[in-house]
Motif scaffolding. Structure first.
Motif, mmCIF file in Angstrom:
data_model
loop_
_atom_site.group_PDB
_atom_site.id
_atom_site.type_symbol
_atom_site.label_atom_id
_atom_site.label_comp_id
_atom_site.label_asym_id
_atom_site.label_seq_id
_atom_site.Cartn_x
_atom_site.Cartn_y
_atom_site.Cartn_z
ATOM 1 N N GLU A 272 54.775 -34.653 21.849
ATOM 2 C CA GLU A 272 55.690 -34.143 20.832
ATOM 3 C C GLU A 272 56.199 -32.736 21.135
ATOM 4 O O GLU A 272 57.005 -32.188 20.395
ATOM 5 N N VAL A 273 55.733 -32.152 22.236
ATOM 6 C CA VAL A 273 56.136 -30.789 22.588
ATOM 7 C C VAL A 273 57.511 -30.808 23.237
ATOM 8 O O VAL A 273 57.753 -31.536 24.198
ATOM 9 N N SER A 274 58.415 -29.990 22.721
ATOM 10 C CA SER A 274 59.739 -29.831 23.301
ATOM 11 C C SER A 274 59.812 -28.613 24.215
ATOM 12 O O SER A 274 60.422 -28.655 25.276
ATOM 13 N N LYS A 275 59.147 -27.528 23.800
ATOM 14 C CA LYS A 275 59.268 -26.283 24.552
ATOM 15 C C LYS A 275 58.115 -25.343 24.199
ATOM 16 O O LYS A 275 57.661 -25.311 23.051
ATOM 17 N N LEU A 276 57.647 -24.598 25.202
ATOM 18 C CA LEU A 276 56.748 -23.474 24.964
ATOM 19 C C LEU A 276 57.577 -22.197 25.023
ATOM 20 O O LEU A 276 58.399 -22.023 25.919
ATOM 21 N N ILE A 277 57.362 -21.314 24.076
ATOM 22 C CA ILE A 277 58.110 -20.059 24.015
ATOM 23 C C ILE A 277 57.113 -18.918 24.113
ATOM 24 O O ILE A 277 56.296 -18.704 23.214
ATOM 25 N N ILE A 278 57.163 -18.208 25.239
ATOM 26 C CA ILE A 278 56.260 -17.084 25.482
ATOM 27 C C ILE A 278 56.978 -15.795 25.121
ATOM 28 O O ILE A 278 58.081 -15.524 25.598
ATOM 29 N N THR A 279 56.358 -15.004 24.277
ATOM 30 C CA THR A 279 56.989 -13.759 23.862
ATOM 31 C C THR A 279 56.585 -12.610 24.784
ATOM 32 O O THR A 279 55.490 -12.585 25.341
ATOM 33 N N ALA A 280 57.485 -11.656 24.939
ATOM 34 C CA ALA A 280 57.257 -10.459 25.746
ATOM 35 C C ALA A 280 57.655 -9.238 24.933
ATOM 36 O O ALA A 280 58.682 -9.251 24.251
ATOM 37 N N SER A 281 56.862 -8.201 25.003
ATOM 38 C CA SER A 281 57.231 -6.974 24.281
ATOM 39 C C SER A 281 58.486 -6.345 24.883
ATOM 40 O O SER A 281 59.210 -5.622 24.210
ATOM 41 N N GLY A 282 58.721 -6.622 26.164
ATOM 42 C CA GLY A 282 59.815 -5.970 26.867
ATOM 43 C C GLY A 282 59.369 -4.724 27.596
ATOM 44 O O GLY A 282 60.125 -4.165 28.402
ATOM 45 N N GLY A 283 58.121 -4.295 27.334
ATOM 46 C CA GLY A 283 57.581 -3.137 28.026
ATOM 47 C C GLY A 283 58.264 -1.843 27.625
ATOM 48 O O GLY A 283 59.093 -1.806 26.710
ATOM 49 N N PRO A 284 57.942 -0.752 28.315
ATOM 50 C CA PRO A 284 58.493 0.553 27.929
ATOM 51 C C PRO A 284 59.960 0.751 28.300
ATOM 52 O O PRO A 284 60.578 1.717 27.857
ATOM 53 N N PHE A 285 60.527 -0.169 29.102
ATOM 54 C CA PHE A 285 61.885 0.042 29.617
ATOM 55 C C PHE A 285 62.883 -0.974 29.074
ATOM 56 O O PHE A 285 63.963 -1.172 29.648
ATOM 57 N N ARG A 286 62.535 -1.605 27.981
ATOM 58 C CA ARG A 286 63.444 -2.575 27.363
ATOM 59 C C ARG A 286 64.784 -1.900 27.057
ATOM 60 O O ARG A 286 64.837 -0.821 26.484
ATOM 61 N N GLY A 287 65.867 -2.550 27.469
ATOM 62 C CA GLY A 287 67.207 -2.023 27.213
ATOM 63 C C GLY A 287 67.750 -1.128 28.299
ATOM 64 O O GLY A 287 68.928 -0.748 28.261
ATOM 65 N N MET A 288 66.924 -0.781 29.276
ATOM 66 C CA MET A 288 67.393 0.100 30.348
ATOM 67 C C MET A 288 68.197 -0.677 31.379
ATOM 68 O O MET A 288 67.962 -1.864 31.606
ATOM 69 N N THR A 289 69.128 0.007 32.006
ATOM 70 C CA THR A 289 69.930 -0.620 33.051
ATOM 71 C C THR A 289 69.167 -0.607 34.371
ATOM 72 O O THR A 289 68.195 0.142 34.548
ATOM 73 N N ARG A 290 69.644 -1.413 35.312
ATOM 74 C CA ARG A 290 69.015 -1.461 36.629
ATOM 75 C C ARG A 290 69.070 -0.088 37.298
ATOM 76 O O ARG A 290 68.101 0.346 37.936
ATOM 77 N N ASP A 291 70.159 0.610 37.137
ATOM 78 C CA ASP A 291 70.300 1.917 37.761
ATOM 79 C C ASP A 291 69.301 2.914 37.178
ATOM 80 O O ASP A 291 68.695 3.705 37.907
#
Length: 405
Positions: A177-196
């Protein structure tokens, strides 16, 4: 009623010490019969005295060997006015394996990194259930670890908060009956930062996780999202769910630890404070028949009378390509996850030492995985050979990055 016997390898680390905190609250039901650690001798001996442990192991043998350990143990015991409870001391590279292979009801493997593989296999081959905080041993061992568990009938019980959450949510339905597992991530200290912007972050910034207090390797892995890639591979192996049905989403508040979506469009989430004692206690409460008895953990529950805001957002794969690299390695299987893990450990150490940039970690991973040629067979020997090759490759890559930075 006889007490259940527990062994903790990696007992002096963050997860190991928290596991002992939980076990200390349930001394009437659980006995700690073995402990193993890497190098923190005094803390290991203090733990052995606290829990009257008969067998201990230390992988880094101190000067003076067993005689020195015995002398220090007697000294610490005398300070407490108690007898020395330790009957057997294992020292050296195989110490954790020797302790993990003892007869017990459960071994909690909290060793960091690939070094935990031997202890996991030693416990499983003895038929002992393994509470797995050392995700790397399952990830690099793959079918070797799963086959060992099946052969002996031992259980692999997740300790990571994300996989504990999935295990709890899966109780709401069947595997089909499982469709999907969804693993959550805090995003760490750099969430939203650009690659540069990520090219300029420092080790001190990367080690400042916004939610969890963890060891340096895991903290950096969280910042690069390598940790989420490893968790996807672990979820695939633990729960027998195809990679295409495992999704990672960013949840900065770290209150929903993972979710399971079922075929009727229902989604079951496990919610708790970000306190590792909760998934540890859930794992330690696993019974021989696979059921779980919830133990008090010491975690403080939510105050539902206070306003809260929880959000979700997609992963920025352009800024954090390591997640995709890890998932691709998991899909390829064989020794690719071992190369991923070993190269990453070397690259993270180089970043912490200031030898490469933060973005040099995923660049080095990409090069190692592209250069790897797996052996025809997947055995412990080929896994260890791939591990050694990846470390050599990563060290050479670090030298090249460092010289050209």
């Amino acid at each position: 009623m006889s007490k259940r016997g527990f062994i903790v390898v990696g007992s002096t680390g963050s997860v190991g010490t928290q596991a002992l905190d939980v076990l200390a609250e349930h001394r009437d039901e659980y006995a700690v019969i073995g402990l193993a650690a890497g190098s923190q001798l005094d803390l290991l001996l203090e733990q052995a005295l606290d829990f009257h442990v008969p067998v201990i192991g230390l992988t880094t043998s101190p000067a003076g060997g067993e005689a020195a350990v015995r002398a220090r143990l007697r000294e610490l015991a005398a300070e407490r006015g108690i007898a020395d409870p330790v009957e057997t001391i294992h020292l050296g590279d195989n110490a954790a394996e020797a302790v993990a292979g003892l007869a017990a009801d459960m071994v909690l493997n909290a060793i960091t990194g690939a070094a935990g593989l031997g202890a996991t296999l030693a416990a499983l081959e003895h038929g002992t259930d393994v509470a797995l905080a050392n995700k790397e041993s399952l990830i690099i061992g793959g079918s070797i670890v799963l086959d060992a568990a099946r052969a002996s009938g031992a259980q692999l019980v997740p300790v990571d908060s994300e996989h504990s959450a999935i295990a709890q949510a899966l109780r709401a339905g069947t595997h089909g009956e499982v469709s999907k597992l969804i693993i959550t991530a805090s995003g760490g200290p750099f969430r939203g930062m650009t690659r540069d912007a990520l090219r300029r972050v420092t080790p001190a910034q990367a080690l400042n996780h916004p939610t969890w207090s963890m060891g340096s390797m895991i903290t950096i892995n969280s910042a690069t999202l390598v940790n989420k890639g490893l968790e996807v591979i672990e979820a695939h192996l633990l729960f027998d769910i195809d990679f295409d049905h495992i999704e990672v989403v960013v949840h900065p508040q770290s209150q929903i630890h993972s979710m399971v979506e079922f075929t009727d469009a229902s989604t079951i989430a496990q919610i708790s404070p970000p306190d590792m004692r909760l998934p540890i206690s859930y794992a330690l409460g696993t019974q021989d028949d696979g059921t779980t008895r919830r133990l008090t953990s010491g975690a403080i529950p939510h105050n539902w009378g206070q306003p809260m805001h929880w959000s979700f957002e997609p992963v920025n794969h352009l800024a954090f390509p390591a997640l995709g690299l890890a998932i691709d390695a998991g899909k390829k299987g064989r020794s690719y996850p071992a190369v991923l893990n070993a190269a990453n450990e070397e690259l993270v150490s180089a970043f912490i030492a200031g030898d490469i940039a933060f973005t040099g970690i995923d660049k080095g991973l990409a090069r190692a995985l592209a250069a790897h040629e797996p052996a025809a067979e997947h055995t412990v020997e080929t896994v260890l050979a791939a591990d050694a090759w990846a470390r050599d490759f990563a060290r050479a890559d670090v030298a090249e990055q460092n010289g050209g930075r």
